[in-house]
Design a protein around this motif. Sequence first.
Motif, short mmCIF file in Angstrom:
data_model
loop_
_atom_site.label_atom_id
_atom_site.label_comp_id
_atom_site.label_asym_id
_atom_site.label_seq_id
_atom_site.Cartn_x
_atom_site.Cartn_y
_atom_site.Cartn_z
N ILE A 204 0.83 -1.21 0.00
CA ILE A 204 0.00 0.00 0.00
C ILE A 204 0.86 1.25 0.00
N GLU A 205 1.96 1.21 0.74
CA GLU A 205 2.81 2.40 0.86
C GLU A 205 3.42 2.80 -0.47
N ASN A 206 3.88 1.83 -1.25
CA ASN A 206 4.55 2.13 -2.52
C ASN A 206 3.68 1.89 -3.74
N GLY A 207 2.42 1.52 -3.54
CA GLY A 207 1.50 1.37 -4.66
C GLY A 207 1.85 0.25 -5.61
N ARG A 208 2.16 -0.93 -5.08
CA ARG A 208 2.51 -2.06 -5.92
C ARG A 208 1.71 -3.31 -5.53
N ILE A 209 1.35 -4.08 -6.53
CA ILE A 209 0.74 -5.40 -6.30
C ILE A 209 1.70 -6.42 -6.88
N TYR A 210 2.29 -7.24 -6.00
CA TYR A 210 3.27 -8.24 -6.43
C TYR A 210 2.55 -9.55 -6.74
N ASP A 462 3.28 -15.82 7.07
CA ASP A 462 4.52 -15.70 7.85
C ASP A 462 4.96 -14.24 7.83
N ASP A 463 4.77 -13.54 8.96
CA ASP A 463 5.05 -12.11 9.01
C ASP A 463 6.50 -11.78 8.67
N ARG A 464 7.43 -12.55 9.22
CA ARG A 464 8.84 -12.24 8.97
C ARG A 464 9.16 -12.34 7.48
N GLU A 465 8.71 -13.43 6.85
CA GLU A 465 8.97 -13.60 5.43
C GLU A 465 8.31 -12.49 4.62
N LEU A 466 7.09 -12.10 5.00
CA LEU A 466 6.36 -11.05 4.30
C LEU A 466 7.10 -9.72 4.40
N TYR A 467 7.51 -9.34 5.61
CA TYR A 467 8.15 -8.03 5.78
C TYR A 467 9.53 -7.98 5.15
N GLU A 468 10.24 -9.09 5.19
CA GLU A 468 11.54 -9.14 4.53
C GLU A 468 11.37 -9.01 3.01
N PHE A 469 10.32 -9.62 2.47
CA PHE A 469 10.02 -9.50 1.05
C PHE A 469 9.74 -8.05 0.69
N LEU A 470 8.88 -7.39 1.46
CA LEU A 470 8.53 -5.99 1.17
C LEU A 470 9.76 -5.08 1.26
N GLU A 471 10.58 -5.33 2.26
CA GLU A 471 11.78 -4.51 2.45
C GLU A 471 12.73 -4.68 1.26
N SER A 472 12.89 -5.91 0.80
CA SER A 472 13.84 -6.16 -0.30
C SER A 472 13.37 -5.54 -1.61
N HIS A 473 12.04 -5.42 -1.79
CA HIS A 473 11.53 -4.87 -3.05
C HIS A 473 11.20 -3.38 -2.99
N SER A 474 11.13 -2.83 -1.79
CA SER A 474 10.75 -1.42 -1.69
C SER A 474 11.80 -0.48 -2.26
N ALA A 475 13.06 -0.93 -2.27
CA ALA A 475 14.13 -0.07 -2.78
C ALA A 475 14.29 -0.18 -4.30
N SER A 476 13.65 -1.17 -4.91
CA SER A 476 13.83 -1.39 -6.35
C SER A 476 12.90 -0.53 -7.18
#
Length: 476
Positions: A204-210, A462-476
């Motif tokens: 929601i923050e970066n406007g992306r649907i993965y 899995d919250d940890r896996e989800l947040y790590e995924f979002l973090e890794s893609h938010s900079a791209s």
Amino acid sequence: MSDLATLGQRIRHFRGASGLTLDQLGGRVGVAASQLSLVENGRREPRLSLLGSIAEALDVPVAALLDPAPPTERAALEIELESAQASPVYAGLGLPTLRAGRSMSDDTLRAIVGLHRELARRSREAIATPEEARRANTDLRAWMRTRDNHLPEIEAIAEEQLSAVGHTTGALQHREVREMAERLGFELVHVGDLPHSARSVTDIENGRIYLPPASVPGGHGLRSMALQAIAHRLLEHQAPTSYAQFLRQRLEINYFAAACLMPLQQSVDFLRQAKADRNIAIEDFRDAFGTTHESAALRFTNIATPHLGMTWHFLRVGGDGAVSKAYENDGLRLPVDVTGSTEGELVCRRWAARRAFDRTNRTTEYYQYSDTPEGSFFESTQIGTSATEEFSITLGVPFAESKWFRGRETTTREQSRCPDASCCRRPPQELAEHWSGKAWTSAKVHAHIFSPLPSGTFPGVDDRELYEFLESHSAS
């Protein structure tokens, strides 16, 4: 209530920044301090005129008061505490309500809110059981039966979205799905590392649907998953707190996706013409809109009763005969357990859903008449294959409706006495007498019975896996 609490906190914040007391602010806007206190505590919604007067007195724009974000971390914690204490989970404990007064330190407030979060997490985890899921699914199926599997409110939303992107006829294009997402402020991004517990992820923050990169032939899978993610936003879904809410949301997003891929008016026109020609076939309906056979059969159930005047039954059955999905409004008796749940129950060996597996050539639909204690039905079945199993998709109608369907000339007819165990579940007496005590079978263990939902946010992400995924893609 949370919106009013945030508004009240923002008014209090700006009042404090201006150095005004409640009495002083009340004097400026012509309202008693006691009334302003109710507003600041989120107990009363102010009139727009009063909100304008308060903003003017505090020398801030009205938009600053209406900002949905709490003004400080402390304010956010106070709002969360109040919301948690208003929940049924806390109310059921019979404990008093605790107010976060000025004397309560920030650390104390953080600790209390943290305990509430853990209480809520454990409550969600406690209801994440197969038994709860089965009960919720049974209730949902019964509710859909009362509506003949038809949800006009979602049909209207789908029609509005299709009209907005200019879709009028033919299969829905990937470009049109992408435009739907863009209208909501989202970009569709296909990645190969989605969290294992997620079908899609909306940032929601970066406007992306993965979305995943893979798809079934024809692109149905990608379009459908994108539409389901879009539906969560259009239908204003919140994070589910029960299996009932989770399953209802899943049904609604699947319905929206189907209503976009097979628009109502186009589908009705197609099926009415097929009925007039006495040539209804799910495979034709499927091919006309470029979807899967299962999606086409389910979409038929959305339309058949209100628009074609037909009742029906739908079954998805595994190669072992177990039901994974079933709906009916034609009186067919589905196999159910003592709770009324049909998922996992075995259908009669003589129904088309199982007889179709006996064919050598499975590329076309299989037709048969099934005589049951509840009446005779015409059934059309197609075999499909997933990554893990074969399954059958069956669409059936009462005998009187068979005249509208392709395959009605079939001479295949089966007699079913189920749920009478002597029909197909109990072995014939001569076989039982011959083999009883003379054989031993090492049974398969169904691994899923040992697989509880992963801990984290209900219903199993899995919250940890989800947040790590979002973090890794938010900079791209």
